[in-house]
Write a protein that holds these residues in place. Structure first.
Motif, PDB file in Angstrom:
ATOM      1  N   THR A 129     -24.130   2.996  29.549  1.00  0.00           N
ATOM      2  CA  THR A 129     -23.942   2.147  28.377  1.00  0.00           C
ATOM      3  C   THR A 129     -22.520   2.307  27.843  1.00  0.00           C
ATOM      4  OG1 THR A 129     -26.265   2.351  27.804  1.00  0.00           O
ATOM      5  CG2 THR A 129     -24.764   1.601  26.072  1.00  0.00           C
ATOM      6  N   ALA A 130     -21.810   1.205  27.795  1.00  0.00           N
ATOM      7  CA  ALA A 130     -20.433   1.245  27.313  1.00  0.00           C
ATOM      8  C   ALA A 130     -20.404   1.386  25.795  1.00  0.00           C
ATOM      9  CB  ALA A 130     -19.687  -0.016  27.739  1.00  0.00           C
ATOM     10  N   ARG A 131     -19.385   2.063  25.298  1.00  0.00           N
ATOM     11  CA  ARG A 131     -19.252   2.258  23.851  1.00  0.00           C
ATOM     12  C   ARG A 131     -18.680   1.043  23.156  1.00  0.00           C
ATOM     13  NH1 ARG A 131     -17.793   8.406  22.227  1.00  0.00           N
ATOM     14  NH2 ARG A 131     -18.834   9.468  23.950  1.00  0.00           N
ATOM     15  N   TRP A 132     -17.951   0.224  23.900  1.00  0.00           N
ATOM     16  CA  TRP A 132     -17.278  -0.911  23.284  1.00  0.00           C
ATOM     17  C   TRP A 132     -17.559  -2.182  24.074  1.00  0.00           C
ATOM     18  CZ3 TRP A 132     -14.262   3.262  25.229  1.00  0.00           C
ATOM     19  CH2 TRP A 132     -13.986   4.262  24.303  1.00  0.00           C
ATOM     20  N   THR A 133     -17.520  -3.303  23.369  1.00  0.00           N
ATOM     21  CA  THR A 133     -17.457  -4.572  24.061  1.00  0.00           C
ATOM     22  C   THR A 133     -16.020  -4.760  24.539  1.00  0.00           C
ATOM     23  OG1 THR A 133     -16.999  -5.718  21.983  1.00  0.00           O
ATOM     24  CG2 THR A 133     -19.300  -5.599  22.708  1.00  0.00           C
ATOM     25  N   LEU A 204      -7.222   8.434  26.832  1.00  0.00           N
ATOM     26  CA  LEU A 204      -8.117   9.190  25.964  1.00  0.00           C
ATOM     27  C   LEU A 204      -7.367  10.289  25.230  1.00  0.00           C
ATOM     28  CD1 LEU A 204     -11.444  10.017  25.563  1.00  0.00           C
ATOM     29  CD2 LEU A 204     -10.496  12.003  26.703  1.00  0.00           C
ATOM     30  N   GLN A 205      -6.554  11.050  25.962  1.00  0.00           N
ATOM     31  CA  GLN A 205      -5.838  12.173  25.362  1.00  0.00           C
ATOM     32  C   GLN A 205      -4.851  11.714  24.283  1.00  0.00           C
ATOM     33  OE1 GLN A 205      -4.512  13.640  29.242  1.00  0.00           O
ATOM     34  NE2 GLN A 205      -5.606  15.552  28.890  1.00  0.00           N
ATOM     35  N   SER A 206      -4.330  10.507  24.424  1.00  0.00           N
ATOM     36  CA  SER A 206      -3.365   9.996  23.449  1.00  0.00           C
ATOM     37  C   SER A 206      -4.024   9.160  22.360  1.00  0.00           C
ATOM     38  CB  SER A 206      -2.290   9.161  24.151  1.00  0.00           C
ATOM     39  OG  SER A 206      -2.870   8.036  24.802  1.00  0.00           O
ATOM     40  N   GLY A 207      -5.355   9.079  22.372  1.00  0.00           N
ATOM     41  CA  GLY A 207      -6.070   8.331  21.347  1.00  0.00           C
ATOM     42  C   GLY A 207      -5.973   6.832  21.480  1.00  0.00           C
ATOM     43  N   ALA A 208      -5.769   6.336  22.717  1.00  0.00           N
ATOM     44  CA  ALA A 208      -5.541   4.901  22.921  1.00  0.00           C
ATOM     45  C   ALA A 208      -6.792   4.124  23.306  1.00  0.00           C
ATOM     46  CB  ALA A 208      -4.465   4.699  23.989  1.00  0.00           C
ATOM     47  N   LEU A 209      -7.929   4.790  23.485  1.00  0.00           N
ATOM     48  CA  LEU A 209      -9.148   4.058  23.824  1.00  0.00           C
ATOM     49  C   LEU A 209      -9.732   3.383  22.588  1.00  0.00           C
ATOM     50  CD1 LEU A 209     -11.070   6.442  26.269  1.00  0.00           C
ATOM     51  CD2 LEU A 209      -9.545   4.555  26.815  1.00  0.00           C
ATOM     52  N   PRO A 210     -10.322   2.207  22.725  1.00  0.00           N
ATOM     53  CA  PRO A 210     -10.489   1.413  23.938  1.00  0.00           C
ATOM     54  C   PRO A 210      -9.212   0.653  24.305  1.00  0.00           C
ATOM     55  CG  PRO A 210     -11.459   0.257  22.092  1.00  0.00           C
ATOM     56  CD  PRO A 210     -11.022   1.597  21.567  1.00  0.00           C
ATOM     57  N   VAL A 231     -14.780  -1.258  32.452  1.00  0.00           N
ATOM     58  CA  VAL A 231     -15.672  -1.602  31.341  1.00  0.00           C
ATOM     59  C   VAL A 231     -15.825  -0.417  30.394  1.00  0.00           C
ATOM     60  CG1 VAL A 231     -18.062  -2.167  30.765  1.00  0.00           C
ATOM     61  CG2 VAL A 231     -16.917  -3.370  32.632  1.00  0.00           C
ATOM     62  N   MET A 232     -16.000   0.790  30.937  1.00  0.00           N
ATOM     63  CA  MET A 232     -16.200   1.968  30.098  1.00  0.00           C
ATOM     64  C   MET A 232     -14.972   2.289  29.258  1.00  0.00           C
ATOM     65  SD  MET A 232     -19.283   2.951  30.439  1.00  0.00           S
ATOM     66  CE  MET A 232     -19.234   4.571  29.698  1.00  0.00           C
ATOM     67  N   ALA A 233     -13.788   1.877  29.719  1.00  0.00           N
ATOM     68  CA  ALA A 233     -12.554   2.105  28.961  1.00  0.00           C
ATOM     69  C   ALA A 233     -12.206   0.938  28.052  1.00  0.00           C
ATOM     70  CB  ALA A 233     -11.394   2.381  29.917  1.00  0.00           C
ATOM     71  N   GLY A 234     -13.007  -0.116  28.066  1.00  0.00           N
ATOM     72  CA  GLY A 234     -12.745  -1.275  27.222  1.00  0.00           C
ATOM     73  C   GLY A 234     -11.677  -2.199  27.755  1.00  0.00           C
ATOM     74  N   ILE A 235     -11.357  -2.107  29.049  1.00  0.00           N
ATOM     75  CA  ILE A 235     -10.311  -2.937  29.663  1.00  0.00           C
ATOM     76  C   ILE A 235     -10.895  -4.313  29.993  1.00  0.00           C
ATOM     77  CG2 ILE A 235      -8.771  -3.174  31.647  1.00  0.00           C
ATOM     78  CD1 ILE A 235      -8.787  -0.074  31.820  1.00  0.00           C
ATOM     79  N   PRO A 236     -10.281  -5.405  29.546  1.00  0.00           N
ATOM     80  CA  PRO A 236     -10.876  -6.731  29.753  1.00  0.00           C
ATOM     81  C   PRO A 236     -10.568  -7.385  31.096  1.00  0.00           C
ATOM     82  CG  PRO A 236      -8.949  -6.915  28.350  1.00  0.00           C
ATOM     83  CD  PRO A 236      -9.147  -5.445  28.607  1.00  0.00           C
ATOM     84  N   VAL A 237      -9.524  -6.922  31.796  1.00  0.00           N
ATOM     85  CA  VAL A 237      -9.105  -7.581  33.040  1.00  0.00           C
ATOM     86  C   VAL A 237      -8.874  -6.532  34.117  1.00  0.00           C
ATOM     87  CG1 VAL A 237      -7.429  -9.105  34.162  1.00  0.00           C
ATOM     88  CG2 VAL A 237      -7.972  -9.426  31.731  1.00  0.00           C
ATOM     89  N   LEU A 238      -9.519  -6.721  35.269  1.00  0.00           N
ATOM     90  CA  LEU A 238      -9.292  -5.895  36.453  1.00  0.00           C
ATOM     91  C   LEU A 238      -8.803  -6.805  37.565  1.00  0.00           C
ATOM     92  CD1 LEU A 238      -9.522  -3.394  38.301  1.00  0.00           C
ATOM     93  CD2 LEU A 238     -11.954  -3.942  38.581  1.00  0.00           C
ATOM     94  N   ALA A 239      -7.633  -6.499  38.103  1.00  0.00           N
ATOM     95  CA  ALA A 239      -7.071  -7.269  39.207  1.00  0.00           C
ATOM     96  C   ALA A 239      -6.836  -6.347  40.392  1.00  0.00           C
ATOM     97  CB  ALA A 239      -5.756  -7.931  38.791  1.00  0.00           C
ATOM     98  N   ALA A 240      -7.082  -6.858  41.587  1.00  0.00           N
ATOM     99  CA  ALA A 240      -6.934  -6.064  42.804  1.00  0.00           C
ATOM    100  C   ALA A 240      -6.235  -6.898  43.868  1.00  0.00           C
ATOM    101  CB  ALA A 240      -8.297  -5.604  43.311  1.00  0.00           C
ATOM    102  N   VAL A 241      -5.477  -6.229  44.708  1.00  0.00           N
ATOM    103  CA  VAL A 241      -4.769  -6.946  45.766  1.00  0.00           C
ATOM    104  C   VAL A 241      -5.683  -7.249  46.940  1.00  0.00           C
ATOM    105  CG1 VAL A 241      -2.557  -5.924  45.117  1.00  0.00           C
ATOM    106  CG2 VAL A 241      -3.953  -4.818  46.863  1.00  0.00           C
ATOM    107  N   SER A 242      -6.869  -6.639  46.952  1.00  0.00           N
ATOM    108  CA  SER A 242      -7.809  -6.878  48.035  1.00  0.00           C
ATOM    109  C   SER A 242      -9.122  -7.412  47.474  1.00  0.00           C
ATOM    110  CB  SER A 242      -8.029  -5.578  48.830  1.00  0.00           C
ATOM    111  OG  SER A 242      -8.714  -5.845  50.040  1.00  0.00           O
ATOM    112  N   ALA A 243     -10.186  -7.310  48.272  1.00  0.00           N
ATOM    113  CA  ALA A 243     -11.446  -7.959  47.931  1.00  0.00           C
ATOM    114  C   ALA A 243     -12.271  -7.151  46.938  1.00  0.00           C
ATOM    115  CB  ALA A 243     -12.262  -8.169  49.206  1.00  0.00           C
TER     116      ALA A 243
END
Length: 286
Positions: A129-133, A204-210, A231-243
């Motif tokens: 369960t994620a802490r943030w939307t 997390l260590q720098s207090g930047a989450l989410p 998702v668990m870090a609250g990041i809205p976009v994941l991009a990858a160079v592969s599949a």
């Protein structure tokens, strides 16, 4: 050269001619992660940023979500029979009174550098369960909007920042960018999931989450575990160079994560979260 890389002799053959010369290799060593003195996981990683790696791993496991929940992280002295410190065992101590998830589910605590979730008892066990939307509910962070042109420029910016890869050719990388394409942080590791954990752990260590106002770019494929970590870090976009994998796409669709794959040159596939991609009117009609 430190523990991040190692030098080894190699027989190099080119066009029928051969020569023995030293080559630079990316180091790979095990890291045991302990939680309040209890062994939790072992991962194969490139030494360096070990505390951030452990912290990021615990974010994805639903243990940590803010810096004040972390008391400290230390290397374990006397980790071997003779009492020496290998710097391959870390103990994460949480703040007093912090409620911890139930880790009694059957799970394989050994994770390789290519798969951080092998041996999970079931798919449900990793749908933490994620802490943030992903988008802020209170309007404090503007919704992320990206153009294909901006996304297309990110792989070259990541590649330019890969210092160890230039010497070894053997590391994955993960980077955080702003929605304007500015590089915030980059980490390298033999394991793609470790590189992401190091990014998230530093945050997390720098207090930047989410990390709602960011884009995560990974140098390989987009697996379920990387989508979960985003998702668990609250990041809205994941991009990858592969599949991406089918489970990564399923998770992205369920959580609202924008998932981009095959990001190469000016081409890409958007598998979920298309609402964050701003297209030209002419291009979107085709």
């Amino acid at each position: 050269m430190g523990r991040v890389t190692q030098r080894r002799p190699v027989l190099r053959i080119r066009g029928g001619a051969s020569v023995t010369r030293p080559d630079t290799l990316a180091a790979e060593e095990p890291l045991e992660i302990r939680l309040n003195g209890r062994s939790l996981a072992i991962t194969m990683r490139t030494p360096g940023d070990d505390f951030a790696l452990a912290a990021g791993f615990l974010v994805s496991e639903g243990v940590l979500g803010s810096a004040d929940e972390l008391r400290n992280i230390v290397y374990c002295a006397g980790a071997t029979a003779d009492g020496s410190n290998t710097y391959n065992v870390v103990d994460v101590r949480t703040a007093p009174g912090l409620a911890l998830p139930d880790f009694t589910l059957e799970r394989n605590v050994y994770t390789t550098s290519s798969c951080g979730l092998c041996g999970k008892a079931s798919l449900d066990a990793v749908r933490t369960t994620a802490r943030w939307t992903i988008d802020a509910d209170d309007g404090s962070t503007p919704p992320v909007r990206l153009t294909p042109e901006l996304l297309a420029a990110l792989p070259d910016r990541l590649r330019a920042a890969q210092r160890v890869f230039d010497r070894t050719g053997g590391l994955h990388a993960a980077a955080l960018f702003t929605p304007r394409g500015e590089l915030l942080d980059v980490r390298e590791d033999v394991g793609r999931h470790n590189a992401v954990d190091k990014l998230v752990g530093h945050a997390l260590q720098s207090g930047a989450l989410p990390l709602r106002d960011t884009v995560l770019l990974v140098s390989g494929r987009a697996s379920f575990e990387l989508a979960q970590k985003a998702v668990m870090a609250g990041i809205p976009v994941l991009a990858a160079v592969s599949a991406p994998s089918s489970l990564a796409v399923e998770l992205a669709a369920e959580t609202g994560l924008t998932l981009v794959g095959f990001l190469r040159g000016d081409s890409m596939n958007v598998y979920a979260g298309e609402h964050r991609i701003t297209l030209r009117a002419a291009a979107s009609s085709g």
